[in-house]
Design an enzyme around this catalytic site. Structure first.
Site, PDB file in Angstrom:
ATOM      1  N   ASP A  13       0.949  -1.186   0.117  1.00 51.44           N
ATOM      2  CA  ASP A  13      -0.023  -0.067   0.051  1.00 51.44           C
ATOM      3  C   ASP A  13       0.733   1.358   0.018  1.00 51.44           C
ATOM      4  O   ASP A  13       0.341   2.492   0.629  1.00 51.44           O
ATOM      5  CB  ASP A  13      -0.690   0.027   1.222  1.00 51.44           C
ATOM      6  N   GLN A 223       1.844  -6.540  -3.421  1.00 55.27           N
ATOM      7  CA  GLN A 223       2.457  -6.729  -1.934  1.00 55.27           C
ATOM      8  C   GLN A 223       3.584  -5.898  -1.793  1.00 55.27           C
ATOM      9  O   GLN A 223       3.997  -4.738  -2.691  1.00 55.27           O
ATOM     10  CB  GLN A 223       2.512  -8.192  -1.755  1.00 55.27           C
TER      11      GLN A 223
HETATM   12  P1  GDP Z   1      -0.626   0.360  -3.399  1.00 60.58           P
HETATM   13  O1  GDP Z   1      -1.321  -1.147  -3.174  1.00 60.58           O
HETATM   14  O2  GDP Z   1       0.601   0.275  -3.314  1.00 60.58           O
HETATM   15  O3  GDP Z   1      -1.196   0.613  -4.901  1.00 60.58           O
HETATM   16  O4  GDP Z   1      -1.183   1.510  -2.539  1.00 60.58           O
HETATM   17  P2  GDP Z   1      -2.933   1.661  -2.180  1.00 60.58           P
HETATM   18  O5  GDP Z   1      -3.394   2.215  -3.409  1.00 60.58           O
HETATM   19  O6  GDP Z   1      -3.401   0.522  -1.548  1.00 60.58           O
HETATM   20  O7  GDP Z   1      -2.781   2.736  -1.045  1.00 60.58           O
HETATM   21  C1  GDP Z   1      -2.243   3.864  -1.365  1.00 60.58           C
HETATM   22  C2  GDP Z   1      -3.197   5.213  -1.152  1.00 60.58           C
HETATM   23  O8  GDP Z   1      -2.748   6.202  -0.898  1.00 60.58           O
HETATM   24  C3  GDP Z   1      -4.298   5.362  -2.086  1.00 60.58           C
HETATM   25  O9  GDP Z   1      -5.686   5.576  -1.541  1.00 60.58           O
HETATM   26  C4  GDP Z   1      -3.739   6.237  -2.934  1.00 60.58           C
HETATM   27  O10 GDP Z   1      -4.747   6.960  -3.445  1.00 60.58           O
HETATM   28  C5  GDP Z   1      -3.011   6.994  -1.788  1.00 60.58           C
HETATM   29  N1  GDP Z   1      -1.828   7.850  -2.327  1.00 60.58           N
HETATM   30  C6  GDP Z   1      -0.878   7.748  -3.242  1.00 60.58           C
HETATM   31  N2  GDP Z   1       0.046   8.475  -3.088  1.00 60.58           N
HETATM   32  C7  GDP Z   1      -0.178   9.450  -2.450  1.00 60.58           C
HETATM   33  C8  GDP Z   1       0.262  10.711  -1.880  1.00 60.58           C
HETATM   34  O11 GDP Z   1       1.390  11.234  -2.307  1.00 60.58           O
HETATM   35  N3  GDP Z   1      -0.509  11.513  -1.084  1.00 60.58           N
HETATM   36  C9  GDP Z   1      -1.634  11.053  -0.454  1.00 60.58           C
HETATM   37  N4  GDP Z   1      -2.101  11.927   0.303  1.00 60.58           N
HETATM   38  N5  GDP Z   1      -2.288  10.124  -1.031  1.00 60.58           N
HETATM   39  C10 GDP Z   1      -1.795   9.107  -1.910  1.00 60.58           C
HETATM   40  P1  IMO Z   2      -0.978  -4.084  -2.342  1.00 56.54           P
HETATM   41  O1  IMO Z   2      -0.299  -4.900  -3.631  1.00 56.54           O
HETATM   42  C1  IMO Z   2      -1.029  -4.664   2.069  1.00 56.54           C
HETATM   43  C2  IMO Z   2      -0.980  -8.659   3.748  1.00 56.54           C
HETATM   44  C3  IMO Z   2      -2.384  -9.212   4.384  1.00 56.54           C
HETATM   45  C4  IMO Z   2      -1.699 -10.256   5.289  1.00 56.54           C
HETATM   46  C5  IMO Z   2      -0.587 -11.047   4.538  1.00 56.54           C
HETATM   47  C6  IMO Z   2      -1.061 -12.336   3.756  1.00 56.54           C
HETATM   48  O2  IMO Z   2      -2.180  -3.463  -2.411  1.00 56.54           O
HETATM   49  O3  IMO Z   2       0.148  -3.412  -1.700  1.00 56.54           O
HETATM   50  P2  IMO Z   2      -2.838 -12.840   1.826  1.00 56.54           P
HETATM   51  O4  IMO Z   2      -4.078 -12.516   1.442  1.00 56.54           O
HETATM   52  O5  IMO Z   2      -1.692 -12.189   0.757  1.00 56.54           O
HETATM   53  O6  IMO Z   2      -2.450 -14.439   2.042  1.00 56.54           O
HETATM   54  O7  IMO Z   2      -2.182 -12.020   3.268  1.00 56.54           O
HETATM   55  O8  IMO Z   2      -0.184 -10.061   3.405  1.00 56.54           O
HETATM   56  N1  IMO Z   2      -1.176  -8.403   2.126  1.00 56.54           N
HETATM   57  C7  IMO Z   2      -1.342  -7.092   1.886  1.00 56.54           C
HETATM   58  N2  IMO Z   2      -0.954  -5.892   2.699  1.00 56.54           N
HETATM   59  N3  IMO Z   2      -0.984  -4.499   0.614  1.00 56.54           N
HETATM   60  C8  IMO Z   2      -1.394  -5.688  -0.140  1.00 56.54           C
HETATM   61  O9  IMO Z   2      -1.324  -5.457  -1.377  1.00 56.54           O
HETATM   62  C9  IMO Z   2      -1.414  -6.937   0.480  1.00 56.54           C
HETATM   63  N4  IMO Z   2      -1.811  -8.145  -0.078  1.00 56.54           N
HETATM   64  C10 IMO Z   2      -1.712  -9.063   1.214  1.00 56.54           C
HETATM   65  O10 IMO Z   2      -2.909  -8.249   4.911  1.00 56.54           O
HETATM   66  O11 IMO Z   2      -0.957  -9.686   6.329  1.00 56.54           O
HETATM   67 MG    MG Z   3      -2.785  -1.595  -1.985  1.00 59.61          MG
END
Ligand code: GDP
Ligand code: IMO
Ligand code: MG
Length: 428
Positions: A13, A223
């Site tokens: 994330d 991940q």
């Molecule tokens: P990913 O799984 O690595 O693609 O990340 P996620 O989408 O799960 O979580 C990142 C969150 O942060 C999302 O809600 C994005 O829209 C938000 N985001 C990404 N870059 C920025 C930033 O520079 N500032 C803020 N405030 N939010 C951001």
């Molecule tokens: P993105 O791509 C954050 C975490 C789960 C759990 C562990 C194992 O959005 O960054 P799983 O369902 O894969 O067997 O869970 O991994 N996990 C993530 N945490 N972002 C993800 O993906 C995740 N994908 C799995 O929360 O701790």
């Molecule tokens: Mg994510």
């Protein structure tokens, strides 16, 4: 732009979706190489937000090839939902390709994921309950079903029978759950297979042909480093190789083709699920509450509140080492505008010993106390409209430069908001 791996450098994330969507324009294809719909990648373009689980974040570029590689696991229902969502919005999926060797997530994988988590009780991993672990287990046990198997009913039935001979007793005898019949699964999966048939491709061949034509590929990690099955905080990890090396095995292209590895990290750190996290701040603490709410740290896939903490230097250095980072994209710098001062973990202490590096032993990591350095903040200054590094407040620039020096890798992209435009390019 040479072929590049984009990889999560923390616990997921980090904003991989945003950065991938941002830089994808420089490439000809975007390739997911590991994981499945446990991923939740957010892209925001002109204020419109998409949360992607299976489809690569390059899908917004209509002339780009989007690949779900052989290292991925695929829930056919989720891919079809995403295809329908994009087509309804006028975004074409005609260039989406799914590897015939990617494994299929079956309903029993989802059942087993939930049941095993429940059995683990307090020791649970905190999985996304999407069936990821059991699907990869079957892959390794050589009883998995692949996307190509779904295209041949006789083969699919035959392989399914073998898989169910092992899975049904487990469901029934260990977990007291309903079992499955071959017909029941075929009724659900074969119609989906027909819809997916045009997308299922020899993606390794496709990608290598593109390379031979001088095209550039972007590998989109899902991940992250600390969730990698080999390099992460085992057993609190996912079941695939999400680090940069996974891009090679998970796509079927050679190592010589990758020249750049872009690690995505937040300006602080978050984690979802169980396991050690040395810089964790409780939600009840002022700083923990502020990071969570200012950063809106709630999961895209499960909606769970993410655990938040200060930037962890040993983890950043470790991510640089195991991925071979050449560049860093730092996200969410804007969230730190809420603080008078900002802490950075530079080492850990455990049992009277100092660790300047990320320790191998789980027991050390569980008890590691962060050693912090404190930097002045830029409280109250809104940086979300900054588009060049020089527009940032002095203390924000110093924070980025300080981290860059600590990790020893250039921070070539700084994100100051979720939108594609809210970004500062610094040598990317
Ligand atoms: P990913 O799984 O690595 O693609 O990340 P996620 O989408 O799960 O979580 C990142 C969150 O942060 C999302 O809600 C994005 O829209 C938000 N985001 C990404 N870059 C920025 C930033 O520079 N500032 C803020 N405030 N939010 C951001
Ligand atoms: P993105 O791509 C954050 C975490 C789960 C759990 C562990 C194992 O959005 O960054 P799983 O369902 O894969 O067997 O869970 O991994 N996990 C993530 N945490 N972002 C993800 O993906 C995740 N994908 C799995 O929360 O701790
Ligand atoms: Mg994510």
């Amino acid at each position: 732009m040479p072929s590049t791996v984009l990889v999560g450098a923390q616990w997921g994330d980090e904003g991989k979706g945003k950065i991938c969507d941002l830089v994808a324009g420089d490439f000809d294809a975007v390739v997911r190489y590991s994981g499945g719909n446990n991923a939740g990648h957010t892209i925001v373009v002109n204020g419109k937000k998409y949360g992607l689980h299976q489809v690569p974040s390059g899908i917004m570029y209509s002339d780009h090839v989007s690949v779900i590689g052989n290292g991925c696991v695929v829930n056919p229902k989720v891919v079809l939902e995403e295809i329908d969502m994009f087509e309804a919005d006028g975004i074409t999926t005609k260039n989406l390709k799914i590897s015939g060797n990617a494994h299929v997530i079956m309903p029993y994988h989802i059942d087993l994921d939930g049941a095993f988590e429940q059995k683990l009780g307090k020791k649970n991993i905190g999985t996304t309950k999407r069936g990821i672990g059991p699907c990869y287990q079957d892959k390794m046990a050589r009883i998995g079903l692949r996307m190509q198997d779904m295209l041949d009913e006789t083969l699919f039935r035959d392989k399914l029978e073998t898989a169910l001979a092992r899975v049904n007793p487990e469901l029934e005898l260990i977990y007291n759950l309903p079992t499955y019949t071959v017909d029941q699964i075929c009724d659900e999966y074969l119609p989906m297979a027909e819809r997916l048939r045009p997308y299922i491709t020899e993606t390794s061949l496709l990608l290598n042909n593109m390379i031979n034509e001088g095209k550039d590929l972007l590998f989109e990690g899902a991940q992250a480093t600390l969730l990698d099955i080999d390099h992460g905080t085992y057993p609190y990890v996912t079941s695939s190789n999400c680090t940069a090396g996974g891009a090679i095995t998970g796509s079927g292209v050679g190592m010589k083709n990758v020249d750049r590895v872009l690690g995505v990290m937040k300006a602080y750190i978050t984690r979802v699920g169980s396991g050690p996290m040395p810089t964790e701040l409780s939600y009840e603490s002022e700083a923990g509450h502020t990071l969570t709410e200012e950063g809106y740290e709630y999961g895209v896939t499960t909606g769970r509140r993410r655990r938040c903490g200060w930037f962890d230097g040993p983890i950043a250095n470790y991510a640089s080492r195991v991925n071979g980072l050449t560049d860093i994209a730092m996200t969410k710098l804007d969230v730190l505008s809420a603080f008078d001062t900002i802490k950075v973990c530079v080492a850990y202490e455990c049992n009277g010993e100092r660790y300047d590096y990320f320790p191998m032993q789980q027991s050390v990591l569980f008890h590691a106390k962060p050693v912090y350095e404190e930097l002045p903040g830029w409280k109250g200054e809104d940086i979300t409209a900054c588009r060049t590094f020089d527009e940032l407040p002095e203390n924000a620039k110093s924070y980025v430069e300080y981290l860059e020096k600590k990790v020893g890798v250039p921070i070539s992209i700084v994100a100051v908001g979720p939108d594609r435009d809210q970004t500062i390019m610094r040598g990317w």
